[in-house]
Design an enzyme around this catalytic site. Structure first.
Site, PDB file in Angstrom:
ATOM      1  N   CYS A 131       0.637  -1.196   0.409  1.00  0.00           N
ATOM      2  CA  CYS A 131      -0.021  -0.278   0.102  1.00  0.00           C
ATOM      3  C   CYS A 131       0.598   1.404   0.182  1.00  0.00           C
ATOM      4  O   CYS A 131       2.419   1.100   0.008  1.00  0.00           O
ATOM      5  CB  CYS A 131      -0.701  -0.587   1.093  1.00  0.00           C
ATOM      6  N   ASP A 167      19.587  37.063 -14.538  1.00  0.00           N
ATOM      7  CA  ASP A 167      18.328  36.721 -15.088  1.00  0.00           C
ATOM      8  C   ASP A 167      18.143  38.423 -14.002  1.00  0.00           C
ATOM      9  O   ASP A 167      18.881  38.395 -13.070  1.00  0.00           O
ATOM     10  CB  ASP A 167      17.779  36.034 -14.718  1.00  0.00           C
TER      11      ASP A 167
END
Length: 458
Positions: A33, A424
């Site tokens: 599970c 940037d």
């Protein structure tokens, strides 16, 4: 190695942040599970923990029909950190062993079959073909649970060439026949809608606003709780809309695709685009430790672009101009050269232009310097012809493409986690307020640092 005490706490608390990081096998039932499984927790002495679904299956356990391990987000931890293994996994997920042989895959990787088998045995305890087949079966299980596709179409979409082969493989690996699984679980939605899970937290509003300010009309659409776009994968064409469901930590993705053979890689590409497999808890803990004092947006995700080529074109058009100006240029390019899409709603939609379409155009419709147009054509022609063009680190050999362009495309078009865009403008604006910040300390998550700084940019 998995920490048993940490695994126990995650299991008992059903902590979704560990979903995909570990799988819980129960000795008394033979089932494995996810940590979020709603079933009554078993006794600890009856539990075994595995780092991947493949490992649990190899140990003889079958997937749970309630929590559906096929829907868990992938875990970077089990994928490994070896470049060769990572590339092999990516190519297998894209269908390399469905379309070719193991020898063909090894030739693309530049290694021998024996070495590749050893890598898979060390990591998963299975052969590469067994790994690939189990992944196909898990994807088929997800389609059977969540869609109304006929079983024949599910087999086709999962990469099987015959229904008999699909039925045999599915029964061997999942423990039920496809029709038995579908008959017992009928909570499916009409059409092709898949539920793609992620580990919380997820800063959806920040990602949504990022896309909203840059989205290209006709190619993409953004709303309060959704993002969608037109897409291509090799010869396949289609579009998707991903609706955010924060209560269940997932996106409900509605897809239309004209060739179901492309469905599996397209779904994985959507996961990358939305950065659904990132472990933001680990990433932000690292950033907080390496860069104390840096205010962090919790659950920040990398905003992906569909392909490296598209990311490269958008980066070139964004050189030395504002976000709004770059958006107008990309929109003009898409509306002029992009393939129109027939839409029942009468909305104008387009696919992004191909390298051949851009390379063959004089781009006279773009209001920009001739040198920039020449860069676009040069890049498109090279991308069309050169295998090395898929590696952005080689792009700087082309006139007109600098390091920022290559790095920006790598971060958004390949979702590389460790790109530092120090040049940037947005990053430069944010840095003065963060005196003494050392970007190197953020490795290997400098892409997320870049994005965090964009959110602080004035």
């Amino acid at each position: 190695m998995l920490d048993p005490e940490l695994c126990r706490q995650a299991r008992l608390s059903r902590d979704a942040r560990f979903d995909g990081h570990l799988f819980i096998a129960v000795k008394t039932t033979g089932i494995y599970c996810r940590p979020i499984c709603p079933a009554v927790p078993p006794r600890e002495r009856n539990v075994v923990y595995f780092p991947s679904a493949v490992a649990a299956a190899q140990a003889g356990y079958r997937p749970c029909l309630r929590c559906r391990p096929d829907s868990a987000p992938d875990s970077p931890a089990w994928r490994g950190n070896q470049t060769t293994l990572e590339r092999a996994l990516r190519l297998i997920d894209e269908g390399a062993l469905q379309e070719g042989s193991l020898a063909d895959l090894c030739e693309r990787l530049g290694i021998g079959e024996r070495y590749l088998r050893r890598l898979f045995q060390q990591r998963f305890g299975v052969a590469p073909k067994t790994y690939a087949l189990y992944r196909q079966c898990l994807f088929a299980k997800q389609l059977l649970h969540q869609t109304t596709l006929p079983v024949t179409d599910v087999a086709y979409a999962s990469g099987f060439r015959s229904l008999r082969r699909f039925n045999d493989a599915f029964r061997t690996h999942i423990g039920l026949s496809p029709r038995e699984l579908r008959r017992d679980h009928a909570d499916r939605t009409p059409g092709l809608t898949l539920r793609l899970a992620y580990r919380p937290p997820y800063a959806w509003e920040t990602l949504r606003d990022f896309h909203a300010s840059r989205h290209i009309d006709g190619l993409e659409w953004v709303g309060e709780r959704h993002y969608g776009r037109c897409l291509t994968w090799r010869e396949a064409r289609g579009h998707f809309t991903a609706e955010h469901d924060p209560d269940h930590h997932r996106f409900d993705v509605t897809l239309e695709l004209d060739d179901l053979r492309a469905l599996s890689p397209v779904v994985r590409q959507i996961r990358r685009l939305l950065d659904l497999d990132a472990d933001t808890r680990t990433i932000e803990a690292h950033l907080a430790h390496a860069l104390p004092g840096l205010p962090l947006v919790e659950g920040l995700r990398l905003p992906g672009v569909w392909s490296l080529f598209e990311a490269g074109i958008r980066a070139i058009l964004g050189q030395q101009v504002s976000i709004a100006a770059a958006r107008r240029l990309v929109t003009t390019l898409v509306e002029t050269l992009g393939e129109p899409v027939v839409d029942a709603t009468d909305r104008a939609r387009y696919h992004f232009p191909t390298p051949a379409q851009v390379a063959a155009s004089d781009l006279a419709f773009l209001g920009m310097p001739e040198s920039r147009k020449a860069t676009l054509r040069r890049f498109a022609a090279w991308f069309q012809e050169a295998e090395t063009s898929r590696d952005p680190s080689t792009w700087t050999t082309l006139k007109g493409i600098g390091q920022w362009t290559a790095d920006y495309a790598t971060m958004r078009g390949a979702s590389h986690p460790d790109i530092w865009l120090g040049g940037d403008l947005g990053v430069k604006k944010a840095l003065p307020a963060l005196e003494g910040l050392d970007p190197g300390a953020a490795a290997p998550w400098r892409s997320y640092l870049t994005l965090q700084l964009w959110t602080h940019s004035p």
